[in-house]
Write an enzyme that holds these catalytic residues in place. Sequence first.
Site, PDB file in Angstrom:
ATOM      1  N   ASP B  43       8.635  19.778  -5.453  1.00 56.06           N
ATOM      2  CA  ASP B  43       8.363  18.514  -4.503  1.00 56.06           C
ATOM      3  C   ASP B  43       9.411  17.774  -4.226  1.00 56.06           C
ATOM      4  O   ASP B  43      10.651  18.285  -4.657  1.00 56.06           O
ATOM      5  CB  ASP B  43       7.399  17.431  -5.439  1.00 56.06           C
ATOM      6  N   LYS B  65       6.462  16.980   0.226  1.00 51.66           N
ATOM      7  CA  LYS B  65       5.410  16.200   1.197  1.00 51.66           C
ATOM      8  C   LYS B  65       6.089  14.816   1.278  1.00 51.66           C
ATOM      9  O   LYS B  65       6.233  14.189   0.288  1.00 51.66           O
ATOM     10  CB  LYS B  65       4.191  16.037   0.934  1.00 51.66           C
ATOM     11  N   MET B 178       2.538   4.965  -6.599  1.00 53.43           N
ATOM     12  CA  MET B 178       2.697   4.871  -5.247  1.00 53.43           C
ATOM     13  C   MET B 178       1.986   3.366  -4.909  1.00 53.43           C
ATOM     14  O   MET B 178       1.002   3.564  -3.657  1.00 53.43           O
ATOM     15  CB  MET B 178       1.839   5.966  -4.763  1.00 53.43           C
TER      16      MET B 178
END
Lengths: 258, 258
Positions: B43, B65, B178
């Site tokens: 990642d 991403k 997040m």
Amino acid sequence: MSTTTHHITQGHVDFVGAGPGDPELLTLKAMRAFEMADVVMHDRLISDDILALAGKTARLVDVGKAGFGPSWKQSDIDALLVETALTGARVVRLKSGDPTVFGRLDEEIEAVEAAGVTWRIVPGLTAASAAVAGIGQSLTRRGRNSSVRFLTGHDMKGFADHDWAALARSGEVAAIYMGKKSARFIQGRLIMHGADRATPVTLVENASRPDQRVLVTTLDKLPTDLATAEMDGPALTLYGLAPRDAAQALTQLNKEFA
Amino acid sequence: MSTTTHHITQGHVDFVGAGPGDPELLTLKAMRAFEMADVVMHDRLISDDILALAGKTARLVDVGKAGFGPSWKQSDIDALLVETALTGARVVRLKSGDPTVFGRLDEEIEAVEAAGVTWRIVPGLTAASAAVAGIGQSLTRRGRNSSVRFLTGHDMKGFADHDWAALARSGEVAAIYMGKKSARFIQGRLIMHGADRATPVTLVENASRPDQRVLVTTLDKLPTDLATAEMDGPALTLYGLAPRDAAQALTQLNKEFA
């Protein structure tokens, strides 16, 4: 108990997570703390494989509290921790899993801090992570559950009716620590709040250890299957999860490819 | 991409947790998987310090991403993972933290499994453990909270009114992944359900990394303090917790005594 090689003069306590049992699931930071320790005060559930990693000169002290009848009082552990650190020793207080998850860490930190001893938390892998990896599943999954709860079967007084109601909904996942003795109570509350009796429940005993066992059941059959399984080791109850594929999960996932 | 030294002929995928950022918080098992990898698909958030630990012959592939606008589609990652493993490579799919916690692991396992490729999960330390250790607190504490929730600010659709109501009670603790962009929404729901505006909220940005920053605020001031802080890195929101002692937590806890 010389500390000259460590550049510490006043003692120090590292609260270290030993992870779920497999020595390979220790972190590098935990290993380093462990190797530098003068004294390792550990819980009963820490495996011999892990204790063998301590430095040769380290003194091991078992302050384990047996299952439901404490052999050491928390206040005795607190006092010994402080007393040992005040001799100038570098102490590792080794706890199963992650000390910040159901580790009764705060009492010990407060005692150490009150005595003016420096301390640090070295986090560890919690049992839920190892258990769920062992059945090839995730604790969270888009479209199924966007949150996961960790709770303990030892202390469910704070768990109110709306907590049970929320957990009873379809798709919810919870990791229940020390849940064996509370299995029938948990089952009763969840069914009372509308949980589907067919909800999958998986118990992982001795997660990540060579003697790991997996019990695949449902909310309906949980207490009876658990009684039949006669699990003596620590077990993590994964509510809302079944192994991804029983055959693969039980035979291949923990196989080493080295 | 020879696999002869690994006794693997058909390729294999290890889904490995890289932990929160500090390379020392990798597990020994993760290190071993990493060292044996032919290909490491990682990642975006994996630090260079960790990627530097891969074997010299390993090929690194960034399938990161970016924040909220995927540069790689999940289906592209799935396809590349399968394609690479089917060349006979030993692949490490490296994910931040613990792959079983908000790691979108299931889609990838299903793709790999459908292709007949063997796989394994190597759990990692999740950000919540590192963040809470960094402020000297526990995720659970007897007499305060007997359960803790992990939720994600990316996907709150599944979080119903009774979840917010339960979380709004005094003493509750949640680790919100997040959660920066959802801070105002989270604040609104909690206050609407009766949460005390003075409830402590602590954000830990880049937990366990050298650039770790801690923002100490309250539910009331969360959105405004967050805007002022301009946190660019990944941050874990600890709802219901303040640092044990700001001075000690921020200056001493991560100090090395080696």
